[in-house]
Structures are given as C-alpha cells and as structure tokens.
Motif scaffolding. Sequence first.
Motif, short mmCIF file in Angstrom:
data_model
loop_
_atom_site.label_atom_id
_atom_site.label_comp_id
_atom_site.label_asym_id
_atom_site.label_seq_id
_atom_site.Cartn_x
_atom_site.Cartn_y
_atom_site.Cartn_z
N ASP A 164 -39.26 24.87 7.43
CA ASP A 164 -39.25 23.97 8.54
C ASP A 164 -40.00 24.61 9.80
O ASP A 164 -40.74 25.75 9.44
N ASP A 165 -39.90 24.21 10.71
CA ASP A 165 -40.75 24.69 12.26
C ASP A 165 -40.37 26.13 12.29
O ASP A 165 -41.42 26.80 12.89
N ASN A 166 -39.18 26.62 11.82
CA ASN A 166 -38.90 27.99 12.26
C ASN A 166 -38.94 28.98 11.05
O ASN A 166 -38.70 29.96 10.90
N GLY A 167 -39.79 28.49 9.85
CA GLY A 167 -40.03 29.18 8.86
C GLY A 167 -38.58 29.38 7.69
O GLY A 167 -39.02 29.84 6.60
N ARG A 168 -37.72 28.61 7.86
CA ARG A 168 -36.78 28.62 7.05
C ARG A 168 -37.00 27.75 5.88
O ARG A 168 -37.36 26.69 6.14
N LEU A 169 -36.50 27.94 4.45
CA LEU A 169 -36.65 27.22 3.27
C LEU A 169 -35.90 26.02 3.61
O LEU A 169 -34.53 25.88 4.11
N THR A 170 -36.34 24.83 3.30
CA THR A 170 -35.58 23.59 3.39
C THR A 170 -34.77 23.03 2.15
O THR A 170 -34.95 23.88 1.17
N GLN A 193 -29.91 25.31 -1.78
CA GLN A 193 -31.08 26.32 -1.49
C GLN A 193 -31.59 26.55 -2.92
O GLN A 193 -30.89 27.21 -3.77
N PRO A 194 -32.97 26.05 -3.29
CA PRO A 194 -33.25 26.32 -4.65
C PRO A 194 -33.32 27.58 -5.35
O PRO A 194 -33.03 27.69 -6.56
N LYS A 195 -33.80 28.53 -4.61
CA LYS A 195 -33.92 29.95 -4.72
C LYS A 195 -32.49 30.38 -5.26
O LYS A 195 -32.41 31.12 -6.26
N VAL A 196 -31.46 30.03 -4.48
CA VAL A 196 -30.13 30.47 -4.64
C VAL A 196 -29.50 29.81 -5.89
O VAL A 196 -28.79 30.42 -6.83
N TYR A 197 -29.98 28.57 -6.35
CA TYR A 197 -29.58 28.09 -7.67
C TYR A 197 -30.39 28.78 -8.47
O TYR A 197 -29.39 29.01 -9.72
N ASP A 198 -31.44 29.31 -8.56
CA ASP A 198 -32.24 30.16 -9.79
C ASP A 198 -31.06 31.13 -9.86
O ASP A 198 -31.04 31.64 -11.22
N ILE A 199 -30.63 31.97 -9.24
CA ILE A 199 -30.04 33.18 -9.11
C ILE A 199 -28.71 32.67 -10.04
O ILE A 199 -28.55 33.60 -10.88
N TRP A 200 -28.02 31.77 -9.68
CA TRP A 200 -26.81 31.39 -10.53
C TRP A 200 -27.08 31.36 -11.98
O TRP A 200 -26.59 31.81 -13.03
N SER A 201 -28.30 30.69 -12.42
CA SER A 201 -28.57 30.48 -13.77
C SER A 201 -29.03 31.79 -14.39
O SER A 201 -28.84 32.08 -15.53
N LEU A 202 -29.56 32.74 -13.53
CA LEU A 202 -29.83 34.07 -13.96
C LEU A 202 -28.61 34.68 -14.49
O LEU A 202 -28.54 35.50 -15.40
#
Length: 369
Positions: A164-170, A193-202
């Motif tokens: 977003d405009d503040n640099g935060r991941l959508t 949060q897609p990156k956080v989703y990847d961590i669960w799968s790890l």
Amino acid sequence: MDDAAILKRRGYIMGINLGEGSYAKVKSAYSERLKFNVAVKIIDRKKAPADFLEKFLPREIEILAMLNHRSIVKTYEIFETSDGKVYIVMELGVQGDLLEFIKTRGALQEDDARKKFHQLSSAIKYCHDLDVVHRDLKCENLLLDKDFNIKLSDFGFSKRCLRDDNGRLTLSKTFCGSAAYAAPEVLQGIPYQPKVYDIWSLGVILYIMVCGSMPYDDSNIKKMLRIQKEHRVNFPRSKHLTSECKDLIYRMLQPDVNRRLHIDEILSHCWVQPRSRGQSAGAINKEGESAGTAHSLWVPELGTDKKSATKMEPREESHPEARPEAGSEVKSQENTVPTSRQAETLAFNPELTKKSEEGFPQQSSETHT
C-alpha cells in the motif's frame, strides 16, 4: 503437431509421463543441448479455465523467469506454440519428491531434517525478500536432486505481493493451496498475509520431516481447525525429538498471525543453526539461557514473547483427548492442488476432504499446547 514432435524441434527427446491433470501434464525429456534430463510442463490453453489463464499462469511465468536460487527448481526455457500450448522446461527432481521419500524411508533424523529444512527456508527467504510468496508449500512440491538436496517447485499459486501507500503488504483474498498444509486463517476464508501463510506450511513440512506423519488430520476440517486454533501440537513419543526442534515447529504452527515466526526468525532459531547440535536438549532462547530440560511431555510457559524462544515447563500430562490426532498418516493430498506435482493448478475447497489409505500407523504421542 504432437508434443513429441514439437519438443524434438526444440532439441528435446520426450520421455515418460510424470503427472497429468485436465489441462496440464508433465513429461520427462532429454535435452540435447544441456546433455541431461529435464521436466517439461505442458499447459493447454484451450482446456484451461479463464481465471488460470488470466491470473495464475502469467504470474507463474513471470516469477519462474526471475528466480535464481540453488534450492529452487531451475527454469531453462519457456515457449508457446501457435495452437495455444505453453511449454515450461525445468530442472528434473531425479530422486522424486520429499513425500515419497518419507513414505518409503520413514521420518528423517534431525541432522538430515535440519539440512533439508535449512535449504527450504533459505529458498523461502529468497522469495520473501523479493516479495514473492509460494502459497502451496507441501512435501509433494519439494523435489530431490541426485544428492537428495531440496529443490522447491510448482509456483502455480505464487504471486508478487503488493504494497500500500505506506509500504505495508496488502492482504490476499485468493484461498488456494492444500488443506492439510493450509493455515487456519486461510481455511476460515479470512483475508490473509501470504508470507505468514507460507510460514505455517513450513511448520507442517518440518513436522512431517521429523515425525513421518501429518500434524493434523484433515479428514474433518472443522475439528482440525478447532485443534489448530487451540494451538495444540502432538508429537509421537517414539521419535525422541529435541526440545529445540519441537519449539521451532510449535512456533511456526502458531494460530495467531501476529505471533507466528518470520522467515528470518526461523533461520536464526537455535535448532536451525549448526551451533544447536552441541547444546543441551533444553529449549534455548536467543539470549542463550536454558529454559528447562527435555521431557516426554511439555507445554510452553504462558506469556513469553514471540521474539524469544518459548520457555518450556515440564508437565506430566496435557490434553490426553488430543492424542488420537497425532500420527495422522503421511499421504498424498487428494484434496490438494495442483492435482499432480508440477502439473495443474486449481483452488481447493476445504469441504472436499478425502482420506488416503496409504501412510503410516498411528503412534502414541505427546501434546504441546
């Protein structure tokens, strides 16, 4: 012109079928230029659904072209024919995938699991640093090269994260992947949060590596979600896992997305770092303080900060009713997507859960909550 003839004109001698779905298939082939075997993913645009052609396929092609990491399957060439077939020529996992490896040989010893998990985590950090997320991490998508090193494959659900405009991941709203490896927020249909989703799968993958079984039984999604949201993780007693290993898994399988580990925290965890091998079996925090001794059954102490390793407190028994959930057999995910490794991409329906008869017998377990 058939696939064999098209590939022959490009310098590939087509081999056996490696996987097939309704609109995509994967063939092995010998590259006359490279002088070794490769995998060729063949996608038929005429048979593929519109959202795949408009969204997923362009993303996959874009991302495959930009990735270059030793633990990610290499993409050698992508071309398309006039009749609407897309050919993606990739590195071949000559030793098969991690799921088959574990089903054949059983759970990995921690040293071997550490090596493979470090390779996978390094690949995920590389992707996340590029704001690329995989969103379909599972053992079937982890191929093994001739030396049994991990090669991350199948970027059919991958995407580049927007900011977003503040640099935060959508947040993402596309619910995809495999139910047994999917985070609770994804199964519940909550923007995630897609990156956080990847961590669960790890976390699921590491559990399978060291236990040889699934952490949760996905034949009943509602029940599985309840156990996940209570932060209950059961470990087979027979595996004699170190507290550091269990601590890492427990903190990746954190239902609270604000407390789940980030990829940098995983790579700096004491179990992943080589120095952890010479340390005691007690959990160790980032300040190096021992947090107890190894017990067959333990639970994290309440109130610990997510940035430091969870302190452990010995307990004689905890949630005995949860034990049947441990040791869920390692199985091919029948309700997963793509339908075959390196093959087809479809969104899963959490309600469509099936149980494979293949796998391992259940074992007695210890419960972490």
